[in-house]
Enzyme design. Structure first.
Site, mmCIF file in Angstrom:
data_model
loop_
_atom_site.group_PDB
_atom_site.id
_atom_site.type_symbol
_atom_site.label_atom_id
_atom_site.label_comp_id
_atom_site.label_asym_id
_atom_site.label_seq_id
_atom_site.Cartn_x
_atom_site.Cartn_y
_atom_site.Cartn_z
ATOM 1 N N ALA A 1 0.810 -1.240 -0.109
ATOM 2 C CA ALA A 1 0.044 -0.110 -0.187
ATOM 3 C C ALA A 1 0.839 1.466 0.086
ATOM 4 O O ALA A 1 0.280 2.344 -0.292
ATOM 5 C CB ALA A 1 -0.921 0.053 1.120
ATOM 6 N N ALA A 2 2.133 1.306 0.320
ATOM 7 C CA ALA A 2 2.946 2.459 0.817
ATOM 8 C C ALA A 2 3.397 3.075 -0.784
ATOM 9 O O ALA A 2 3.425 2.291 -1.543
ATOM 10 C CB ALA A 2 4.050 2.150 1.513
ATOM 11 N N SER B 1 -1.328 6.084 -2.007
ATOM 12 C CA SER B 1 -2.210 6.699 -2.948
ATOM 13 C C SER B 1 -3.461 6.225 -3.361
ATOM 14 O O SER B 1 -4.586 6.629 -3.187
ATOM 15 C CB SER B 1 -1.569 7.239 -4.424
ATOM 16 O OG SER B 1 -0.135 7.362 -4.232
ATOM 17 N N ASP C 1 -0.907 -4.210 -5.656
ATOM 18 C CA ASP C 1 -0.386 -3.410 -6.624
ATOM 19 C C ASP C 1 1.274 -3.618 -6.276
ATOM 20 O O ASP C 1 1.771 -3.116 -5.423
ATOM 21 C CB ASP C 1 -0.696 -1.785 -6.037
ATOM 22 C CG ASP C 1 -0.098 -0.783 -7.003
ATOM 23 O OD1 ASP C 1 -0.088 -0.869 -8.095
ATOM 24 O OD2 ASP C 1 0.244 0.252 -6.410
ATOM 25 N N CYS D 1 3.186 -0.705 -12.433
ATOM 26 C CA CYS D 1 3.311 0.409 -13.276
ATOM 27 C C CYS D 1 4.733 0.028 -14.126
ATOM 28 O O CYS D 1 5.602 0.795 -14.264
ATOM 29 C CB CYS D 1 3.725 1.834 -12.312
ATOM 30 S SG CYS D 1 4.985 1.589 -10.796
HETATM 31 C C1 LIG Z 1 4.076 0.108 -6.380
HETATM 32 S S1 LIG Z 1 4.410 0.333 -4.659
HETATM 33 C C2 LIG Z 1 2.906 0.434 -4.197
HETATM 34 C C3 LIG Z 1 2.063 1.860 -4.363
HETATM 35 C C4 LIG Z 1 1.108 2.220 -3.538
HETATM 36 N N1 LIG Z 1 0.078 0.884 -3.779
HETATM 37 C C5 LIG Z 1 0.392 3.468 -3.968
HETATM 38 O O1 LIG Z 1 -0.724 3.510 -4.668
HETATM 39 O O2 LIG Z 1 0.880 4.276 -3.199
HETATM 40 C C6 LIG Z 1 4.793 -1.266 -4.331
HETATM 41 C C7 LIG Z 1 4.986 -1.469 -2.549
HETATM 42 O O3 LIG Z 1 5.286 -2.721 -2.268
HETATM 43 C C8 LIG Z 1 6.038 -2.698 -1.039
HETATM 44 N N2 LIG Z 1 6.594 -4.093 -1.276
HETATM 45 C C9 LIG Z 1 7.681 -4.908 -1.812
HETATM 46 N N3 LIG Z 1 7.964 -6.101 -1.391
HETATM 47 C C10 LIG Z 1 6.617 -6.370 -0.709
HETATM 48 C C11 LIG Z 1 6.060 -7.298 -0.025
HETATM 49 N N4 LIG Z 1 6.585 -8.453 -0.037
HETATM 50 N N5 LIG Z 1 5.086 -7.207 0.658
HETATM 51 C C12 LIG Z 1 4.600 -6.301 0.971
HETATM 52 N N6 LIG Z 1 4.783 -4.955 0.531
HETATM 53 C C13 LIG Z 1 6.016 -5.141 -0.411
HETATM 54 C C14 LIG Z 1 7.039 -1.835 -1.386
HETATM 55 O O4 LIG Z 1 7.532 -1.257 -0.022
HETATM 56 C C15 LIG Z 1 6.340 -0.546 -2.168
HETATM 57 O O5 LIG Z 1 5.824 0.318 -1.133
#
Ligand SMILES: C[S@@+](CC[C@H](N)C(=O)[O-])C[C@H]1O[C@@H](n2cnc3c(N)ncnc32)[C@H](O)[C@@H]1O
Length: 524
Positions: free
Chosen positions: A211-212, A215, A305, A358
């Site tokens: 989620a981080a 957005s 995502d 993305c």
């Molecule tokens: C594309 S970004 C997400 C963007 C977010 N959905 C937004 O709209 O703001 C991908 C996110 O996946 C997280 N991530 C990476 N590996 C992960 C895992 N194994 N489990 C959960 N989150 C993960 C990263 O820290 C990153 O914040």
């Protein structure tokens, strides 16, 4: 124009108090400081810094990023992601090299959107026609036609230019202020598509797996709050909620920061590896023995995502130009599948699951989707969303893509992959067989190309879960006929329940020390 210190549109999704505000309340992307000149005008603190997103600092000097990568071109030409032959591909590349226009979404009910629009138009847009930057007139901000209610606006200028142009200082401050207040959310246009297709209703339980910085979580919260008005004219609180998760604890802080702007009670955050997201158990009681049982929780909607190579964001992250390589996609493919599978396990049968990246790369996109449909042929289907968001031009998902190694050596078929490469090029990365193409409907996936709508790039696949997947469904089936105890469903703490005379005690004695009764975690 309105002064930035005093938001003309102060309002919130609800008046319910939220998490403590321990931060400075600024936008998740911090804004460059301005200094005040003697005549009162504000200019960027570092006036030498160029206003183009494609510049970077090296040895104390600003240099322009070269927006070229031969491997990027070679790979995507071979993938055939862009229709229209050479001309189409040139338009695609030209667009990728241009700066991305900034967009934002107005938060709130239709009436609130209307009143915000009125302020935007009367106080800012009407005065922008006279503004020139570097001798050129600027485009007029306009609503995005394919998103209902004129809720989403395209400013038409890149974010950095808005931030650095003294001519747009008041407008910039207004946008930053309204974002901080939670009246708008600044978000890239294509990133708004997955939550729109998730179709979140106010009573839904939603899991946002990665989620981080939040957005899309913000957008999910906004959808949860689209409730009917109560008698006093205020919107009812949603009965649903979103669990917003991310594995990176620093990014979780950005997530919390983003969410708290909206002052919603309908969100909790968690910090897990999404591929191992724990099963959350709800307490139920065996009607025959009155023994506590634990019923695994499932979600109505899951947004997946996933982390991706991110080449769809080249317009706003030009540093990716020099770093792009196919190995990044290969390295992420397995994790993307594992996260998606866990999300599908946690989704209710009949629920909706949106997978998005993305990235343009089919290894992170169609190959992941195809593998899910391969693993769960009867339990999963791709939803046809061609009628959703009319006016949003999209490319259908690919049914074929090239097989190649990290150095872009191409192979005709799976059988031609050298043994030494099979540890990197997994079967699941290869395109589907003709029979699989026939049944999978990969063309229902959506790829957004930058030159078509003047956006970033994105990939979205919408699934419906038709049958049980994994251990959570198996455990849930065991509880299918066990009704949840009414008291436990209240969500009230023990003290309150005692006062209300509702505290349940085991037959024949004192309860003794009690274990947690609500949402206990049960890793599987
Ligand atoms: C594309 S970004 C997400 C963007 C977010 N959905 C937004 O709209 O703001 C991908 C996110 O996946 C997280 N991530 C990476 N590996 C992960 C895992 N194994 N489990 C959960 N989150 C993960 C990263 O820290 C990153 O914040």
């Amino acid at each position: 124009m309105t002064s930035a210190g005093d938001s003309p549109t102060k309002r919130k999704l609800s008046e319910t108090p939220t998490m403590a505000d321990g931060t400075d309340g600024s936008s998740p992307e911090p804004d460059t400081k301005k200094v005040q000149l003697e005549d009162g005008t504000a200019v960027p603190a570092n006036p030498e810094k160029p206003v183009h997103a494609h510049d970077y600092k090296q040895n104390g000097k600003w240099k322009e990023i070269t927006k070229e990568n031969a491997n990027f071109e070679k790979f995507y030409r071979a993938c055939n992601i862009v229709p229209g032959g050479d001309e189409g591909f040139t338009q695609f590349m030209d667009s990728m090299r241009s700066d991305l226009p900034s967009t934002f979404r107005i938060v709130g009910s239709k009436a609130e959107v209307k009143s915000f629009r009125a302020i935007l138009e009367s106080q800012f847009i009407s005065k922008m026609a006279d503004i020139q930057i570097e001798g050129k007139p600027i485009p007029k901000p306009s609503p995005v036609s394919w998103i209902p209610d004129q809720r989403v606006w395209n400013i038409g200028l890149p974010r950095l230019l808005i931030r650095k142009s003294p001519e747009l200082d008041a407008f910039h401050k207004f946008i930053v202020q309204e974002n901080t207040e939670g009246n708008i959310t600044r978000q890239e246009l294509v990133s708004m598509i997955p939550p729109l297709l998730l179709d979140v209703q106010p009573d839904h339980l939603v899991l946002d797996m990665c989620a981080a910085p939040g957005s899309k979580t913000a957008q999910i919260i906004e959808a949860l709050h689209e409730t009917p008005l109560m008698e006093d004219g205020t919107p009812a609180l949603p009965t649903g909620m979103v669990v917003a998760n991310d594995v990176d604890h620093r990014r979780c802080q950005m997530l919390v920061h983003q969410i708290k702007r909206l002052q919603s009670p309908a969100c909790v955050t968690s910090n897990y590896d999404a591929s191992l997201f724990p099963t959350i158990s709800l307490p139920v009681e065996d009607p025959a023995t009155q023994h506590p049982l634990s019923n695994p929780l499932q979600f109505d909607r899951v947004l997946c995502d996933v982390p991706c190579s991110g080449d769809g964001t080249l317009r706003k992250n030009p540093a990716i130009w020099s770093k792009w390589n196919h190995a990044n996609a290969i390295a992420l493919h397995n994790l993307q599948i594992r996260i998606a599978v866990r999300g599908l396990e946690l989704l209710k049968i009949g629920g909706r699951f949106v997978y998005s990246t993305c990235s343009f790369n089919p290894i992170e996109n169609e190959a992941v989707v195809a593998e899910l449909l391969r693993q769960f042929p009867n339990e999963l289907r791709l939803v046809d969303t061609s009628d959703a968001l009319p006016g949003m031009s999209r490319q259908p998902g690919l049914t074929q893509w090239p097989i190649c190694n990290r150095n872009l050596d191409f192979y005709q078929s799976k059988a031609d992959i050298p043994a030494a490469e099979t540890q990197h090029i997994k079967d699941s990365m290869c395109p589907p067989t003709p029979e699989e193409v026939e049944r999978m409907h990969l063309d229902r996936c959506i790829r957004i190309l930058p030159h078509v709508l003047d956006t970033g790039g994105f990939f979205i696949a919408v699934f419906e879960k038709l049958g049980p997947i994994g251990s959570v469904d198996a455990r849930r089936a065991a509880y299918a006929n066990v009704p949840p105890p009414a008291d436990d469903a209240t969500g009230l703490d023990d003290e309150t329940l005692k006062v209300l005379g509702k505290l349940r005690r085991p037959k024949g004695g004192d309860a003794g020390p009690r274990k947690s009764r609500f949402y206990t975690e049960d890793p599987t």
